[in-house]
Design a protein around this motif. Structure first.
Motif, PDB file in Angstrom:
ATOM      1  N   MET A 171      44.788  -4.276  28.696  1.00  0.00           N
ATOM      2  CA  MET A 171      43.714  -3.438  28.175  1.00  0.00           C
ATOM      3  C   MET A 171      44.161  -1.975  28.155  1.00  0.00           C
ATOM      4  O   MET A 171      45.121  -1.582  28.804  1.00  0.00           O
ATOM      5  CB  MET A 171      42.463  -3.544  29.066  1.00  0.00           C
ATOM      6  N   LYS A 172      43.382  -1.188  27.403  1.00  0.00           N
ATOM      7  CA  LYS A 172      43.678   0.242  27.340  1.00  0.00           C
ATOM      8  C   LYS A 172      42.903   0.965  28.430  1.00  0.00           C
ATOM      9  O   LYS A 172      41.759   0.613  28.734  1.00  0.00           O
ATOM     10  CB  LYS A 172      43.277   0.773  25.966  1.00  0.00           C
ATOM     11  N   ALA A 173      43.537   1.982  29.027  1.00  0.00           N
ATOM     12  CA  ALA A 173      42.853   2.761  30.060  1.00  0.00           C
ATOM     13  C   ALA A 173      43.296   4.220  29.973  1.00  0.00           C
ATOM     14  O   ALA A 173      44.378   4.530  29.459  1.00  0.00           O
ATOM     15  CB  ALA A 173      43.163   2.211  31.452  1.00  0.00           C
ATOM     16  N   LEU A 174      42.421   5.069  30.448  1.00  0.00           N
ATOM     17  CA  LEU A 174      42.735   6.490  30.605  1.00  0.00           C
ATOM     18  C   LEU A 174      43.089   6.676  32.076  1.00  0.00           C
ATOM     19  O   LEU A 174      42.231   6.540  32.942  1.00  0.00           O
ATOM     20  CB  LEU A 174      41.518   7.331  30.223  1.00  0.00           C
ATOM     21  N   VAL A 175      44.359   6.953  32.346  1.00  0.00           N
ATOM     22  CA  VAL A 175      44.827   6.960  33.732  1.00  0.00           C
ATOM     23  C   VAL A 175      45.106   8.396  34.184  1.00  0.00           C
ATOM     24  O   VAL A 175      45.743   9.174  33.458  1.00  0.00           O
ATOM     25  CB  VAL A 175      46.111   6.103  33.880  1.00  0.00           C
ATOM     26  N   TYR A 176      44.611   8.711  35.354  1.00  0.00           N
ATOM     27  CA  TYR A 176      44.958   9.977  36.005  1.00  0.00           C
ATOM     28  C   TYR A 176      46.355   9.795  36.566  1.00  0.00           C
ATOM     29  O   TYR A 176      46.553   9.075  37.543  1.00  0.00           O
ATOM     30  CB  TYR A 176      43.930  10.271  37.102  1.00  0.00           C
ATOM     31  N   THR A 177      47.372  10.420  35.923  1.00  0.00           N
ATOM     32  CA  THR A 177      48.770  10.154  36.273  1.00  0.00           C
ATOM     33  C   THR A 177      49.378  11.246  37.156  1.00  0.00           C
ATOM     34  O   THR A 177      50.347  10.996  37.865  1.00  0.00           O
ATOM     35  CB  THR A 177      49.630   9.982  35.000  1.00  0.00           C
ATOM     36  N   ALA A 178      48.812  12.431  37.115  1.00  0.00           N
ATOM     37  CA  ALA A 178      49.279  13.543  37.962  1.00  0.00           C
ATOM     38  C   ALA A 178      48.244  14.645  37.843  1.00  0.00           C
ATOM     39  O   ALA A 178      47.454  14.638  36.902  1.00  0.00           O
ATOM     40  CB  ALA A 178      50.642  14.049  37.491  1.00  0.00           C
ATOM     41  N   PRO A 179      48.209  15.594  38.786  1.00  0.00           N
ATOM     42  CA  PRO A 179      47.254  16.692  38.627  1.00  0.00           C
ATOM     43  C   PRO A 179      47.367  17.335  37.239  1.00  0.00           C
ATOM     44  O   PRO A 179      48.471  17.588  36.753  1.00  0.00           O
ATOM     45  CB  PRO A 179      47.654  17.657  39.750  1.00  0.00           C
ATOM     46  N   HIS A 180      46.214  17.521  36.605  1.00  0.00           N
ATOM     47  CA  HIS A 180      46.111  18.092  35.256  1.00  0.00           C
ATOM     48  C   HIS A 180      46.738  17.190  34.201  1.00  0.00           C
ATOM     49  O   HIS A 180      47.146  17.671  33.144  1.00  0.00           O
ATOM     50  CB  HIS A 180      46.717  19.499  35.190  1.00  0.00           C
ATOM     51  N   GLU A 181      46.859  15.912  34.471  1.00  0.00           N
ATOM     52  CA  GLU A 181      47.455  15.007  33.488  1.00  0.00           C
ATOM     53  C   GLU A 181      46.692  13.692  33.429  1.00  0.00           C
ATOM     54  O   GLU A 181      46.609  12.968  34.424  1.00  0.00           O
ATOM     55  CB  GLU A 181      48.920  14.741  33.856  1.00  0.00           C
ATOM     56  N   MET A 182      46.100  13.428  32.272  1.00  0.00           N
ATOM     57  CA  MET A 182      45.438  12.147  32.010  1.00  0.00           C
ATOM     58  C   MET A 182      46.209  11.486  30.866  1.00  0.00           C
ATOM     59  O   MET A 182      46.549  12.136  29.876  1.00  0.00           O
ATOM     60  CB  MET A 182      43.976  12.353  31.594  1.00  0.00           C
ATOM     61  N   THR A 183      46.469  10.181  31.000  1.00  0.00           N
ATOM     62  CA  THR A 183      47.312   9.510  30.019  1.00  0.00           C
ATOM     63  C   THR A 183      46.647   8.218  29.557  1.00  0.00           C
ATOM     64  O   THR A 183      46.212   7.410  30.383  1.00  0.00           O
ATOM     65  CB  THR A 183      48.688   9.173  30.659  1.00  0.00           C
ATOM     66  N   ILE A 184      46.596   8.039  28.245  1.00  0.00           N
ATOM     67  CA  ILE A 184      46.128   6.759  27.709  1.00  0.00           C
ATOM     68  C   ILE A 184      47.288   5.766  27.794  1.00  0.00           C
ATOM     69  O   ILE A 184      48.383   6.037  27.292  1.00  0.00           O
ATOM     70  CB  ILE A 184      45.687   6.913  26.234  1.00  0.00           C
ATOM     71  N   MET A 185      47.089   4.650  28.460  1.00  0.00           N
ATOM     72  CA  MET A 185      48.173   3.674  28.589  1.00  0.00           C
ATOM     73  C   MET A 185      47.617   2.256  28.769  1.00  0.00           C
ATOM     74  O   MET A 185      46.430   2.083  29.034  1.00  0.00           O
ATOM     75  CB  MET A 185      49.099   4.029  29.754  1.00  0.00           C
ATOM     76  N   GLN A 186      48.484   1.299  28.608  1.00  0.00           N
ATOM     77  CA  GLN A 186      48.099  -0.095  28.833  1.00  0.00           C
ATOM     78  C   GLN A 186      48.091  -0.376  30.333  1.00  0.00           C
ATOM     79  O   GLN A 186      48.950   0.106  31.063  1.00  0.00           O
ATOM     80  CB  GLN A 186      49.088  -1.032  28.130  1.00  0.00           C
ATOM     81  N   GLN A 187      47.096  -1.132  30.748  1.00  0.00           N
ATOM     82  CA  GLN A 187      46.983  -1.549  32.143  1.00  0.00           C
ATOM     83  C   GLN A 187      46.692  -3.056  32.143  1.00  0.00           C
ATOM     84  O   GLN A 187      46.157  -3.580  31.169  1.00  0.00           O
ATOM     85  CB  GLN A 187      45.810  -0.825  32.816  1.00  0.00           C
ATOM     86  N   PRO A 188      47.000  -3.748  33.250  1.00  0.00           N
ATOM     87  CA  PRO A 188      46.668  -5.178  33.301  1.00  0.00           C
ATOM     88  C   PRO A 188      45.155  -5.374  33.161  1.00  0.00           C
ATOM     89  O   PRO A 188      44.380  -4.548  33.657  1.00  0.00           O
ATOM     90  CB  PRO A 188      47.132  -5.612  34.691  1.00  0.00           C
ATOM     91  N   ASP A 189      44.764  -6.455  32.484  1.00  0.00           N
ATOM     92  CA  ASP A 189      43.326  -6.759  32.400  1.00  0.00           C
ATOM     93  C   ASP A 189      42.773  -6.982  33.796  1.00  0.00           C
ATOM     94  O   ASP A 189      43.439  -7.592  34.639  1.00  0.00           O
ATOM     95  CB  ASP A 189      43.100  -8.026  31.565  1.00  0.00           C
ATOM     96  N   PRO A 190      41.555  -6.504  34.060  1.00  0.00           N
ATOM     97  CA  PRO A 190      40.978  -6.739  35.388  1.00  0.00           C
ATOM     98  C   PRO A 190      40.700  -8.221  35.619  1.00  0.00           C
ATOM     99  O   PRO A 190      40.328  -8.943  34.685  1.00  0.00           O
ATOM    100  CB  PRO A 190      39.680  -5.936  35.360  1.00  0.00           C
ATOM    101  N   VAL A 191      40.896  -8.645  36.841  1.00  0.00           N
ATOM    102  CA  VAL A 191      40.640 -10.037  37.221  1.00  0.00           C
ATOM    103  C   VAL A 191      39.530 -10.033  38.274  1.00  0.00           C
ATOM    104  O   VAL A 191      39.564  -9.226  39.208  1.00  0.00           O
ATOM    105  CB  VAL A 191      41.920 -10.682  37.804  1.00  0.00           C
ATOM    106  N   ALA A 192      38.549 -10.913  38.100  1.00  0.00           N
ATOM    107  CA  ALA A 192      37.452 -10.979  39.056  1.00  0.00           C
ATOM    108  C   ALA A 192      37.913 -11.695  40.317  1.00  0.00           C
ATOM    109  O   ALA A 192      38.376 -12.824  40.259  1.00  0.00           O
ATOM    110  CB  ALA A 192      36.266 -11.703  38.434  1.00  0.00           C
ATOM    111  N   GLY A 193      37.797 -11.010  41.475  1.00  0.00           N
ATOM    112  CA  GLY A 193      38.054 -11.664  42.747  1.00  0.00           C
ATOM    113  C   GLY A 193      36.838 -12.477  43.163  1.00  0.00           C
ATOM    114  O   GLY A 193      35.910 -12.688  42.374  1.00  0.00           O
ATOM    115  N   GLU A 194      36.839 -12.925  44.417  1.00  0.00           N
ATOM    116  CA  GLU A 194      35.719 -13.709  44.920  1.00  0.00           C
ATOM    117  C   GLU A 194      34.430 -12.883  44.884  1.00  0.00           C
ATOM    118  O   GLU A 194      34.439 -11.718  45.298  1.00  0.00           O
ATOM    119  CB  GLU A 194      36.020 -14.137  46.357  1.00  0.00           C
TER     120      GLU A 194
END
Ligand SMILES: [Zn+2]
Ligand SMILES: [Zn+2]
Length: 329
Positions: A1-24
């Motif tokens: 999935m696509k996500a907006l990730v806080y990658t470093a101070p003053h830096e937000m990056t649009i990148m692919q992340q694993p799809d979330p999986v529902a735990g118990e």
């Protein structure tokens, strides 16, 4: 999935992340709208030791359940995950559970296509509720929770209380709008950012002023609500609070300074710290947003998640007038 990730101070990056999986006992929720909170801005600047990069921030979430259980239901999420076992959880105060964790902090948040979350955090709303309005539930519930606590100890009914709200960001504005809805006739709003004053002026409060230019009236308010929480705003609150008044402290900008213990004692001023909300507060706030109790929400600005990096830097530069920006994937 696509996500907006806080990658470093003053830096937000649009990148692919694993799809979330529902735990118990968890579900996956597709994000429909997610608000940008002051605490996300704080993290983005590298000022939050609890929110470290790389991290998907975002906790003001409206979405649609995609897991089998509750599939298709529109929900808002309680971002606080409490233990359900401690004294505070068992006595209806999970917001001060000492074992609580939070999405967008200890686990991925909502600046993404989807998120996983314990089922206990779901707050069901009407399926036809506007997701952008629903994403305001979290800041609205913060003010609502504070007012619930304040009303218990106030000497005057809300309708008659002379109230001062400091800070016209989303929490301050939503709190003031709720006070108005509850019949309060004397609502004064202090906001130093001229851009931010517009929505408060449009709402027709008694006074909207810049406290740097206009001194607040001394000892003249029955309820003072500090939605900023800095030394300066606590000083202003102390100055403005009338004898026998309630000082509701919600903002978390800095930790120390500004309180006048002598005045609080001599004038019997009741200070209340109010932190977030309970599940019930979220439900009530969502219902009130749905029923239009907060009036026109045209002061909310909606942007696409892809615009996240630029939106965060524009917010930091103070270039966005809207008290709330909501991102939509
Ligand atoms: Zn928030
Ligand atoms: Zn607990």
């Amino acid at each position: 999935m696509k996500a907006l990730v806080y990658t470093a101070p003053h830096e937000m990056t649009i990148m692919q992340q694993p799809d979330p999986v529902a735990g118990e006992n968890e579900v996956v929720v597709k994000i429909d709208a997610v608000g940008i909170c002051g605490s996300d801005m704080h993290a983005y600047q590298g000022h939050d030791a609890r929110r470290l990069p790389p991290l998907v921030l975002g906790h003001e979430i409206c979405g649609t359940v995609t897991s089998d259980k509750h599939k298709g239901r529109r929900v808002i999420l309680n971002p606080l995950i409490s233990c359900n076992r401690c004294y505070y959880c068992e006595t209806g105060r999970p917001n001060i559970c000492s074992d609580r964790t939070m999405i967008g902090m200890t686990r991925p948040g909502g600046y993404a296509d989807a998120v996983s979350i314990p089922e206990q955090c779901l707050v069901f709303v009407a399926d036809d509720m506007d997701p952008v309005a629903a994403a305001l539930t979290e800041p609205a519930a913060t003010g609502l929770h504070g007012l619930v606590l304040a009303t218990r100890v106030m000497a005057r009914p809300i309708a008659e209380a002379r109230t001062l709200v400091i800070g016209a960001g989303s929490v301050g504005l939503l709190t003031a709008l709720l006070l108005k809805h509850q019949g309060c006739e004397h609502i004064h709003i202090a906001e130093t950012n001229e851009l931010r004053q517009g929505p408060a002026r449009a709402a027709g409060f008694s006074q909207v002023f810049n406290p740097i230019e206009t001194l607040v009236d001394e000892s003249s308010f029955d309820l003072v609500i500090d939605c900023v929480g800095s030394q300066k705003t606590r000083e202003m609150s102390m100055f403005a609070a009338a004898p026998g008044s309630v000082f509701l402290h919600i903002g978390l900008m800095d930790n120390n300074g500004g309180l006048d213990a002598r005045k609080m004692t001599l004038a019997e001023i009741i200070m209340i710290g109010a932190y977030t909300y309970t599940q019930a507060d979220l439900g009530v706030a969502a219902q009130k947003l749905y029923s239009g109790a907060y009036g026109s929400l045209d002061w909310v600005e909606t942007r696409h998640l892809d615009e996240g990096p630029e939106t965060f830097s524009a917010l930091l530069r103070g270039e966005i007038a809207a008290p709330k920006v909501v991102l939509t994937p």
